[in-house]
Design an enzyme around this catalytic site. Structure first.
Site, PDB file in Angstrom:
ATOM      1  N   ASN A  43     -80.767  -3.530 -22.891  1.00 27.19           N
ATOM      2  CA  ASN A  43     -79.663  -3.031 -22.077  1.00 27.19           C
ATOM      3  C   ASN A  43     -78.478  -3.973 -22.286  1.00 27.19           C
ATOM      4  O   ASN A  43     -78.492  -5.098 -21.802  1.00 27.19           O
ATOM      5  CB  ASN A  43     -80.091  -3.003 -20.603  1.00 27.19           C
ATOM      6  CG  ASN A  43     -78.956  -2.642 -19.676  1.00 27.19           C
ATOM      7  OD1 ASN A  43     -77.903  -2.170 -20.116  1.00 27.19           O
ATOM      8  ND2 ASN A  43     -79.151  -2.849 -18.387  1.00 27.19           N
ATOM      9  N   LYS A  55     -75.496  -3.627 -21.205  1.00 32.51           N
ATOM     10  CA  LYS A  55     -74.586  -3.637 -20.044  1.00 32.51           C
ATOM     11  C   LYS A  55     -73.124  -3.511 -20.514  1.00 32.51           C
ATOM     12  O   LYS A  55     -72.861  -2.862 -21.518  1.00 32.51           O
ATOM     13  CB  LYS A  55     -74.825  -4.893 -19.201  1.00 32.51           C
ATOM     14  CG  LYS A  55     -76.313  -5.115 -18.909  1.00 32.51           C
ATOM     15  CD  LYS A  55     -76.563  -6.180 -17.894  1.00 32.51           C
ATOM     16  CE  LYS A  55     -78.059  -6.370 -17.731  1.00 32.51           C
ATOM     17  NZ  LYS A  55     -78.418  -7.268 -16.666  1.00 32.51           N
ATOM     18  N   HIS A  83     -80.842   1.383 -12.529  1.00 34.04           N
ATOM     19  CA  HIS A  83     -80.766  -0.071 -12.728  1.00 34.04           C
ATOM     20  C   HIS A  83     -80.250  -0.730 -11.446  1.00 34.04           C
ATOM     21  O   HIS A  83     -79.391  -0.180 -10.762  1.00 34.04           O
ATOM     22  CB  HIS A  83     -79.845  -0.391 -13.915  1.00 34.04           C
ATOM     23  CG  HIS A  83     -79.965  -1.815 -14.337  1.00 34.04           C
ATOM     24  ND1 HIS A  83     -79.319  -2.824 -13.665  1.00 34.04           N
ATOM     25  CD2 HIS A  83     -80.685  -2.401 -15.324  1.00 34.04           C
ATOM     26  CE1 HIS A  83     -79.641  -3.979 -14.237  1.00 34.04           C
ATOM     27  NE2 HIS A  83     -80.465  -3.749 -15.240  1.00 34.04           N
ATOM     28  N   GLU A 131     -78.212  -3.003 -10.927  1.00 37.31           N
ATOM     29  CA  GLU A 131     -76.757  -3.209 -10.856  1.00 37.31           C
ATOM     30  C   GLU A 131     -76.057  -1.907 -10.455  1.00 37.31           C
ATOM     31  O   GLU A 131     -75.047  -1.922  -9.755  1.00 37.31           O
ATOM     32  CB  GLU A 131     -76.245  -3.732 -12.207  1.00 37.31           C
ATOM     33  CG  GLU A 131     -76.678  -5.186 -12.410  1.00 37.31           C
ATOM     34  CD  GLU A 131     -76.872  -5.602 -13.853  1.00 37.31           C
ATOM     35  OE1 GLU A 131     -76.403  -4.907 -14.768  1.00 37.31           O
ATOM     36  OE2 GLU A 131     -77.529  -6.637 -14.065  1.00 37.31           O
ATOM     37  N   GLU A 163     -88.303  -3.973 -12.380  1.00 37.82           N
ATOM     38  CA  GLU A 163     -87.366  -5.088 -12.568  1.00 37.82           C
ATOM     39  C   GLU A 163     -87.105  -5.766 -11.224  1.00 37.82           C
ATOM     40  O   GLU A 163     -86.213  -5.337 -10.480  1.00 37.82           O
ATOM     41  CB  GLU A 163     -86.046  -4.570 -13.138  1.00 37.82           C
ATOM     42  CG  GLU A 163     -86.178  -3.893 -14.482  1.00 37.82           C
ATOM     43  CD  GLU A 163     -84.886  -3.989 -15.261  1.00 37.82           C
ATOM     44  OE1 GLU A 163     -84.893  -4.611 -16.319  1.00 37.82           O
ATOM     45  OE2 GLU A 163     -83.860  -3.472 -14.779  1.00 37.82           O
ATOM     46  N   GLY A 208     -81.200 -11.518 -14.968  1.00 40.55           N
ATOM     47  CA  GLY A 208     -80.046 -12.332 -15.326  1.00 40.55           C
ATOM     48  C   GLY A 208     -80.040 -13.695 -14.655  1.00 40.55           C
ATOM     49  O   GLY A 208     -79.032 -14.399 -14.689  1.00 40.55           O
ATOM     50  N   SER A 236     -85.303 -11.386 -17.199  1.00 40.47           N
ATOM     51  CA  SER A 236     -85.279 -12.656 -17.946  1.00 40.47           C
ATOM     52  C   SER A 236     -86.407 -12.784 -18.968  1.00 40.47           C
ATOM     53  O   SER A 236     -86.948 -13.870 -19.177  1.00 40.47           O
ATOM     54  CB  SER A 236     -85.281 -13.848 -16.982  1.00 40.47           C
ATOM     55  OG  SER A 236     -84.136 -13.799 -16.143  1.00 40.47           O
TER      56      SER A 236
HETATM   57  C1  PEP Z   1     -81.797  -6.025 -17.087  1.00 35.75           C
HETATM   58  O1  PEP Z   1     -80.606  -6.057 -16.801  1.00 35.75           O
HETATM   59  O2  PEP Z   1     -82.400  -4.950 -17.097  1.00 35.75           O
HETATM   60  C2  PEP Z   1     -82.449  -7.285 -17.384  1.00 35.75           C
HETATM   61  C3  PEP Z   1     -83.748  -7.303 -17.405  1.00 35.75           C
HETATM   62  O3  PEP Z   1     -81.631  -8.369 -17.617  1.00 35.75           O
HETATM   63  P1  PEP Z   1     -82.096  -9.835 -18.087  1.00 35.75           P
HETATM   64  O4  PEP Z   1     -83.097  -9.666 -19.197  1.00 35.75           O
HETATM   65  O5  PEP Z   1     -80.848 -10.506 -18.551  1.00 35.75           O
HETATM   66  O6  PEP Z   1     -82.715 -10.490 -16.897  1.00 35.75           O
END
Ligand code: PEP
Length: 249
Positions: free
Chosen positions: A9, A11, A94, A96, A166, A172, A212
């Site tokens: 992703n 973003k 997601h 966000e 998630e 992040g 992450s």
């Molecule tokens: C995400 O935004 O779906 C995500 C998992 O981000 P990150 O890997 O940066 O934690």
């Protein structure tokens, strides 16, 4: 069928030339794998990305879409628009989108319905916040997110759904759920599915972990029996790291 999937992703990162450069790098890094590999560039670059991935096994997917077929929704993108440029999979829910754009379970249920009605595949994201986990409420939260957005569907619809757990506190932040925490939650999600839809739906469901994931921890997370892959944010922006994660299977 239950598939191994690694989806990046991107973003709101990468302009057009950066998108093309990253896809060029990804194609150079690509090795034969059993996993399905997907990347989600920003909407404005999807069309070009679809052209650029030709000759590879990388699928270009969308980060979001609207539930309406068309009409007065300034700034939004419909399923038909995505399909018309060759995008057949969309990430929905997601954290966000939920946090910054107020996407609710009810709205997400409509988006899921709209995508499935157009024959698209959905990567449906959900996960608890840190306060939920600290209070020991993570399973209750996850169960309600899944049930509210998806459990109105017929069993057959789940063939076109991929789940992505998630935990918000791991996105992040550099903080990852331990492989055991991921496994425990994925097993719970599979059981929740089995309780309503039966073991066939549950056993065939791909459940991705996101939060992450990086080359250093991917192998241990992916080794867990109920983890079928990852949704990768930050580490998907570097081709070498992304394919190190894909190759962790
Ligand atoms: C995400 O935004 O779906 C995500 C998992 O981000 P990150 O890997 O940066 O934690």
């Amino acid at each position: 069928m239950r598939k191994q999937i690694v989806a990046g992703n991107w973003k709101m990162n990468n302009d057009l030339s950066q998108t093309e450069a990253l896809i060029t790098d990804l194609k150079a890094q690509e090795k034969t794998t059993n996993a399905e590999v997907m990347v989600a560039p920003t909407a404005v670059n999807l069309s070009q990305a679809c052209n650029s991935v030709k000759g590879s096994n990388i699928e270009v997917i969308a980060q979001n879409m609207h539930f309406a077929e068309n009409g007065a929704y300034t700034g939004e993108i419909s399923a038909d628009m995505l399909k018309s440029i060759g995008v057949n999979t969309v990430i929905l829910g997601h954290s966000e989108r939920r946090e910054y754009f107020n996407e609710t379970d009810e709205m997400l249920a409509k988006k899921v319905d709209a995508a499935l009605a157009k024959g698209m595949r959905v990567i449906f994201c959900f996960g608890e916040e840190l306060a939920d986990r600290k209070a020991g409420n993570e399973e209750t939260v996850v169960e309600s997110q899944i049930k509210n957005a998806l459990f109105h569907l017929e069993a057959a619809a789940f063939q076109n759904i991929v789940l992505a757990y998630e935990p918000v506190w791991a996105i992040g932040t550099g903080e990852t759920a331990s492989p055991e925490q991921a496994q425990d939650m994925h097993a719970f999600i599979r059981k929740t599915l089995a309780d309503t839809y039966g073991t066939e739906v549950a056993d065939n469901m791909s459940i991705l972990y996101g939060g992450s994931v990086k080359p250093a921890n991917a192998e241990e997370i992916f080794s867990k029996p109920d983890v079928d892959g990852g949704l990768i944010g930050g580490a998907s922006l570097k081709a070498e790291d992304f394919f190190a994660i894909v190759n962790a299977f």
